[in-house]
Scaffold this active site. Structure first.
Site, PDB file in Angstrom:
ATOM      1  CG  ASP A  88      -8.340  -4.328  -2.981  1.00  0.00           C
ATOM      2  OD1 ASP A  88      -7.565  -3.373  -3.104  1.00  0.00           O
ATOM      3  OD2 ASP A  88      -9.575  -4.216  -3.116  1.00  0.00           O
ATOM      4  CG  HIS A 114      -2.083   0.911   1.082  1.00  0.00           C
ATOM      5  ND1 HIS A 114      -2.012   2.260   1.302  1.00  0.00           N
ATOM      6  CD2 HIS A 114      -3.345   0.662   0.669  1.00  0.00           C
ATOM      7  CE1 HIS A 114      -3.197   2.803   1.068  1.00  0.00           C
ATOM      8  NE2 HIS A 114      -4.022   1.860   0.674  1.00  0.00           N
TER       9      HIS A 114
END
Ligand code: SDX
Length: 424
Positions: free
Chosen positions: A359, A302
């Site tokens: 996700d 991320h």
């Protein structure tokens, strides 16, 4: 601390400093080019603040995510999608009257214009639902013309949230060749969406309270994430004073990419690939560490979170609970857990602060709910819509709003004269 000093070519420039409510420090370089002739350079905007915002706060080092100051962990367990959508857009939790009014308006704007159904008919079978959703979102502007009237903008916000779930369910029904199931005013937001997705005219469909709760949680976790790629796209397009529907249509396109919202679909496809390959985790871990392979461990890493993604933590426990309550098991969950365990102990991933993101587990929950893989990113968009709207509204309500127009560093050919084709 109210200024920063920067030395360039022997000159010292004093730059204003802004400090946010969570003590984040920003150096204001907006006037730096006028005084120095230089621009700053930050490909991918990895360390550039595009705006001041009071919507969402993220602390990537501490794994903190708050919507309007409320921790995601509290909203995930105590709120619902309607209430959190109201919070993210209008800035405060609604009282009962405000909640009821907002919910009533959303309920009574779920129908789409019957002419929109013809738009669905013209898509080829197998069209990705994100292609459909981006054009349908933009096409709403053909049915509800743009206006600067604040009351019309407010009504269009309601129309968009209410109709987006109908459009999503209709896109799914069209894709599988089943008749559209119309929205029902007696069902709450999440239940109504599940009903439109899975009911068939030939028999009654009872929405599972467990799935309704799971969907509310998934939608809340996805509502906003400050200046991510798709939210920044919505702001970029909206800054030209393009209407709300067009700005959201652009956000849907940005979210579609596998590095962003498309990752939830890519995670499931990756887990399926590993399962089909005999569950050889190490092979895929080695590929993920080998740049020449072009393979990335989808659902990992991320730009902001460098410790853990609080949404992934919440989902990881929820997936197990939902599967257990459904009396289901999913071999892909075991593969995901093993991958995560190996990655969290692997030097390559630890050194690069690569942890599971939102996700990584969301797709397993969508799958347990019966949602097909190519609808996963549509589900992300369904959740992110109120956040996009909040970002668009905050930008449009800002009296200092300017069209977004970054600069560049030119590296092409220097000036040269045109040469006739015969002489080239
Ligand atoms: C979302 O921004 C948001 O807030 C997004 C989001 C939201 O709610 O809106 O949180 C939603 O988009 C989550 C991210 C979903 N995407 C994925 O899961 C795709 C896989 N992950 C990545 O490709 C990547 O981690 C990103 C895109 C998420 C972040 O990319 P960055 O910040 O540009 O990091 P990078 O590509 O510069 O990677 C840094 C290093 C590189 O290695 P080195 O060059 O330092 O040797 O880490 C490596 C990368 O090769 N790396 C990975 C990896 N992710 C980064 N290596 C293997 N597998 C991965 N998944």
């Amino acid at each position: 601390m109210d200024s920063a000093k920067l030395e360039l070519n022997g000159e010292t420039y004093e730059l204003p400093v802004i400090v946010g409510s969570e003590n984040e420090v920003g150096i204001d370089i907006s006037k730096f080019r006028a005084s120095s002739g230089a621009v700053t350079f930050d490909p991918g905007y990895g360390n550039t603040g595009s705006c001041q915002s009071s919507i969402t706060f993220i602390n990537g080092e501490k794994g903190i995510l708050r919507y309007r100051g409320y921790p995601i962990e509290q909203l995930a367990t105590k709120s619902d999608f309607i209430e959190t959508s109201y919070l993210i857009i209008y800035g405060e939790l609604p009282n009962q009257q405000q909640y009821d009014d907002f919910k009533h308006r959303l309920t009574y704007h779920t129908l789409i214009h019957e002419d929109m159904k013809r738009l669905f008919e013209n898509y080829p079978k197998g069209a990705h639902p994100m292609a459909v959703m981006s054009s349908m979102a933009t096409s709403l502007s053909a049915f509800y013309p743009e206006s600067d009237d604040p009351e019309v903008i407010e009504l269009n916000i309601i129309r968009l949230i209410a109709k987006f779930k109908t459009l999503a369910a209709f896109a799914y029904k069209k894709a599988i060749g089943q008749p559209y199931i119309y929205p029902r005013n007696d069902l709450d937001y999440a239940a109504d969406f599940l009903h439109m997705m899975f009911a068939v005219p030939s028999e009654p469909y009872k929405v599972s309270p467990l799935l309704e709760r799971a969907l509310n949680l998934l939608l809340i976790l996805h509502i906003d994430h400050e200046q991510n790629c798709s939210a920044s796209t919505v702001r970029m397009v909206g800054s030209s004073q393009a209407n709300l529907f067009a700005s959201i249509g652009a956000g849907v396109c940005a979210l579609w990419g596998p590095l962003h919202g498309g990752a939830n679909q890519a995670v499931l496809e990756m887990l399926e690939m590993i399962r089909a390959d005999g569950g050889d985790y190490q092979k895929y871990m080695d590929m993920a560490k080998d740049k020449s392979s072009g393979f990335r461990l989808m659902g990992f890493g991320h730009r902001v979170y460098k410790n853990f993604d609080p949404r992934a933590e919440i989902l990881k426990s929820t997936v197990a609970e939902v599967l257990d309550e459904m009396g289901k098991t999913d071999p892909l969950l075991d593969i995901a857990r093993n991958l995560e365990k190996i990655a969290l102990e692997d030097e390559y991933f630890v050194q690069r602060n690569l942890y599971p993101n939102v996700d990584f587990y969301s797709g397993i929950l969508y799958r347990a709910m019966g949602i097909p893989v190519d609808m996963f990113t549509v589900m992300f968009a369904l959740g992110r819509l109120p956040g996009w709207i909040a970002q668009w509204k905050e930008m449009r309500d800002d009296p200092k709003m300017r069209i977004n127009r970054p600069r560049q560093i030119y590296t092409g050919a220097n000036a040269r004269d045109y040469v006739a084709r015969d002489d080239r």
